[in-house]
Design a protein around this motif. Sequence first.
Motif, short mmCIF file in Angstrom:
data_model
loop_
_atom_site.label_atom_id
_atom_site.label_comp_id
_atom_site.label_asym_id
_atom_site.label_seq_id
_atom_site.Cartn_x
_atom_site.Cartn_y
_atom_site.Cartn_z
N LEU A 63 0.83 -1.19 0.00
CA LEU A 63 0.00 0.00 0.00
C LEU A 63 0.87 1.25 0.00
N HIS A 64 1.94 1.23 0.78
CA HIS A 64 2.87 2.37 0.81
C HIS A 64 3.41 2.66 -0.59
N ARG A 65 3.85 1.63 -1.28
CA ARG A 65 4.38 1.81 -2.64
C ARG A 65 3.30 2.36 -3.58
N ALA A 66 2.08 1.87 -3.45
CA ALA A 66 0.99 2.33 -4.31
C ALA A 66 0.64 3.79 -4.05
N VAL A 67 0.59 4.17 -2.78
CA VAL A 67 0.26 5.56 -2.44
C VAL A 67 1.38 6.49 -2.90
N ARG A 68 2.62 6.11 -2.65
CA ARG A 68 3.76 6.96 -3.02
C ARG A 68 3.90 7.09 -4.54
N ALA A 69 3.36 6.16 -5.30
CA ALA A 69 3.45 6.23 -6.75
C ALA A 69 2.48 7.27 -7.33
N ARG A 70 1.54 7.71 -6.52
CA ARG A 70 0.57 8.71 -6.98
C ARG A 70 1.04 10.11 -6.57
N PRO A 71 0.62 11.14 -7.27
CA PRO A 71 1.04 12.50 -6.91
C PRO A 71 0.71 12.88 -5.47
N GLN A 72 -0.42 12.41 -4.95
CA GLN A 72 -0.81 12.73 -3.58
C GLN A 72 0.17 12.15 -2.56
N GLY A 73 0.82 11.06 -2.92
CA GLY A 73 1.76 10.41 -2.02
C GLY A 73 2.97 11.25 -1.68
N GLU A 74 3.26 12.23 -2.51
CA GLU A 74 4.39 13.12 -2.23
C GLU A 74 4.15 13.96 -0.98
N ARG A 75 2.90 14.12 -0.60
CA ARG A 75 2.58 14.92 0.60
C ARG A 75 2.75 14.14 1.89
N MET A 76 2.95 12.83 1.80
CA MET A 76 3.09 12.01 3.01
C MET A 76 4.35 12.39 3.78
N GLU A 77 4.23 12.35 5.09
CA GLU A 77 5.42 12.55 5.92
C GLU A 77 6.10 11.19 6.09
N VAL A 78 7.35 11.11 5.63
CA VAL A 78 8.12 9.87 5.70
C VAL A 78 9.45 10.19 6.38
N ALA A 79 9.71 9.54 7.49
CA ALA A 79 10.98 9.72 8.22
C ALA A 79 11.97 8.66 7.75
N PRO A 80 13.26 9.01 7.70
CA PRO A 80 14.26 8.04 7.24
C PRO A 80 14.55 6.92 8.23
N GLY A 81 14.13 7.05 9.48
CA GLY A 81 14.36 6.02 10.49
C GLY A 81 13.89 6.51 11.85
N TYR A 82 13.91 5.63 12.84
CA TYR A 82 13.43 6.01 14.16
C TYR A 82 14.38 6.96 14.89
N LEU A 83 15.65 6.94 14.56
CA LEU A 83 16.57 7.92 15.15
C LEU A 83 16.17 9.33 14.73
N ALA A 84 15.79 9.51 13.47
CA ALA A 84 15.33 10.82 12.99
C ALA A 84 14.04 11.22 13.70
N VAL A 85 13.15 10.27 13.95
CA VAL A 85 11.91 10.56 14.66
C VAL A 85 12.21 11.01 16.08
N LEU A 86 13.13 10.35 16.76
CA LEU A 86 13.51 10.73 18.11
C LEU A 86 14.17 12.10 18.15
N ARG A 87 15.01 12.37 17.16
CA ARG A 87 15.65 13.70 17.09
C ARG A 87 14.60 14.80 16.93
N GLU A 88 13.64 14.56 16.05
CA GLU A 88 12.60 15.57 15.83
C GLU A 88 11.74 15.75 17.09
N ALA A 89 11.38 14.66 17.74
CA ALA A 89 10.55 14.75 18.94
C ALA A 89 11.28 15.44 20.08
N SER A 90 12.57 15.22 20.20
CA SER A 90 13.32 15.84 21.31
C SER A 90 13.70 17.29 21.01
N ALA A 91 13.60 17.73 19.78
CA ALA A 91 13.94 19.09 19.42
C ALA A 91 12.80 20.07 19.69
N ARG A 92 11.62 19.56 19.92
CA ARG A 92 10.44 20.44 20.11
C ARG A 92 10.36 20.97 21.50
#
Length: 77
Positions: free
Chosen positions: A48-77
Amino acid sequence: MANRSPFRAARTTRAAWWERAFIAPYWVNFHAEHHLFMHVPCWKLPALHRAVRARPQGERMEVAPGYLAVLREASAR
């Protein structure tokens, strides 16, 4: 005003094998897809991820490169 885009309401995280094993089992890292299409079984979320990302609307999805990036973003707020 809060962002109301369904493509930005939840994040998908590109998870390494060890992150999927210890942090995000059962394809939990495909969180945005789950919120967009709750009826889809968890094992079909990668396709489903591949199908959604293949459509123009899929470009608007928030996609993090990994959980370390998610933790960095959460701790920076």
